[in-house]
Write an enzyme that holds these catalytic residues in place. Sequence first.
Site, PDB file in Angstrom:
ATOM      1  N   HIS A 123       0.914  -1.244  -0.292  1.00 47.08           N
ATOM      2  CA  HIS A 123      -0.607   0.523  -0.323  1.00 47.08           C
ATOM      3  C   HIS A 123       0.797   0.728  -0.140  1.00 47.08           C
ATOM      4  O   HIS A 123       0.438   2.297  -0.118  1.00 47.08           O
ATOM      5  CB  HIS A 123      -0.765   0.005   1.598  1.00 47.08           C
ATOM      6  CG  HIS A 123      -1.882  -1.127   1.017  1.00 47.08           C
ATOM      7  ND1 HIS A 123      -2.874  -1.481  -0.213  1.00 47.08           N
ATOM      8  CD2 HIS A 123      -2.256  -2.424   2.503  1.00 47.08           C
ATOM      9  CE1 HIS A 123      -3.291  -2.377   0.379  1.00 47.08           C
ATOM     10  NE2 HIS A 123      -3.358  -2.636   1.703  1.00 47.08           N
ATOM     11  N   ASP A 160      -2.787 -10.414  -2.501  1.00 49.16           N
ATOM     12  CA  ASP A 160      -2.953  -9.969  -0.930  1.00 49.16           C
ATOM     13  C   ASP A 160      -4.717  -9.894  -1.966  1.00 49.16           C
ATOM     14  O   ASP A 160      -5.189  -9.597  -3.207  1.00 49.16           O
ATOM     15  CB  ASP A 160      -2.403  -9.485  -1.151  1.00 49.16           C
ATOM     16  CG  ASP A 160      -2.606  -8.576  -0.032  1.00 49.16           C
ATOM     17  OD1 ASP A 160      -1.927  -8.427   1.139  1.00 49.16           O
ATOM     18  OD2 ASP A 160      -3.744  -7.897   0.380  1.00 49.16           O
ATOM     19  N   HIS A 162      -6.439  -7.039  -1.368  1.00 53.70           N
ATOM     20  CA  HIS A 162      -6.245  -5.653  -0.914  1.00 53.70           C
ATOM     21  C   HIS A 162      -5.689  -5.388  -1.973  1.00 53.70           C
ATOM     22  O   HIS A 162      -4.404  -5.948  -2.537  1.00 53.70           O
ATOM     23  CB  HIS A 162      -5.834  -4.967  -0.041  1.00 53.70           C
ATOM     24  CG  HIS A 162      -6.472  -5.298   1.435  1.00 53.70           C
ATOM     25  ND1 HIS A 162      -5.955  -5.892   2.522  1.00 53.70           N
ATOM     26  CD2 HIS A 162      -7.864  -5.041   1.863  1.00 53.70           C
ATOM     27  CE1 HIS A 162      -7.067  -6.456   3.409  1.00 53.70           C
ATOM     28  NE2 HIS A 162      -7.835  -5.812   2.923  1.00 53.70           N
ATOM     29  N   ASP A 243      -5.097 -13.141   2.882  1.00 55.32           N
ATOM     30  CA  ASP A 243      -6.058 -12.480   3.261  1.00 55.32           C
ATOM     31  C   ASP A 243      -7.580 -12.725   2.548  1.00 55.32           C
ATOM     32  O   ASP A 243      -8.564 -12.316   3.015  1.00 55.32           O
ATOM     33  CB  ASP A 243      -5.776 -11.012   4.290  1.00 55.32           C
ATOM     34  CG  ASP A 243      -5.181 -10.369   2.624  1.00 55.32           C
ATOM     35  OD1 ASP A 243      -4.529 -10.600   1.489  1.00 55.32           O
ATOM     36  OD2 ASP A 243      -4.977  -8.787   3.006  1.00 55.32           O
TER      37      ASP A 243
HETATM   38 ZN   LIG Z   1      -4.462  -7.893   2.601  1.00 55.57          ZN
END
Ligand SMILES: [Zn+2]
Length: 305
Positions: A123, A160, A162, A243
């Site tokens: 991120h 991931d 996200h 995740d």
């Molecule tokens: Zn994540």
Amino acid sequence: MSTIIIQHDDCLRHNPGPSHPESALRVKAVMAGLDGLRSLEILPAPRATAGQISRVHPQAFWADITLKEPAEGVVGIDVDTFLSNGSVDAALRASGALCFAIDQILDNRALRAFCAVRPPGHHSEQAVAMGFCLLNHVAIGAMHALQRPDIKRVAIIDFDVHHGNGTQAIFEQNPDVMYVSSHQLPLYPGTGQTDETGCGNILNLPLAPGDGGKSFRHAWSSKGLPAIHGFEPDLILISAGFDAHQRDPLAQMELQDADYHWITDQICDLADDSCHGRVASILEGGYDLEALAGSSRAHVQALAC
Ligand SMILES: [Zn+2]
């Protein structure tokens, strides 16, 4: 050649607070999950150098983070990103782990590598730490690899749950790097739509909450993996977040351990075809400890095949 695991106890020192999902227990769960796997060599991570970091992050950004690190307690950078004593060293070891892993692979001392490190990185943008992330390790690794004269193109695969907004932002104007991500939408950070294509080097594969392994595998086998094959990378890096697992508390993508084995196996087959099998992977998210142990074990088992 063996598969290597890179880690460092400094990665346990970053402590974003007692109720934060991104804890040192995660790396302990990963290492416990790898226990007993054969033909793995575990090596210590060096710290990333200032030169390695500055290829991605402005010097003033990292100096500011370093200055903010508290002697004790926790300092917030945003609503979910924190610094404790030891956070800077943890992030430096995590970026350094991937650069070291890449050197081991490109110097033919290992074929594949997994970096069991934290905090995660995907991120972080050039000058914004966010989403539990301080330094963008996979971006630092890609830029490190591209310093080699024989490495012209690097592919980053991010599974991931996200979207790696930071990695996308860093490379969206760099045709030497392809970034392909599967992720849940809607979900934090909200980026990763299919119309975000960079300079033709970004491919986003958004999936809906509740989509399970079948949709995940279809997205990668029909779009993600063929796109990377066409890019003809000299090295493949993986932002390996776990995740999207059905046990994870932060998302609803319903993957199983076997899906992580499958995607890793597919990536290794692609790497065998396009880049002498070279794959370096680094831990991103994954917040259920049991799922993290099982899915990272499945991932490393497939890497080591
Ligand atoms: Zn994540």
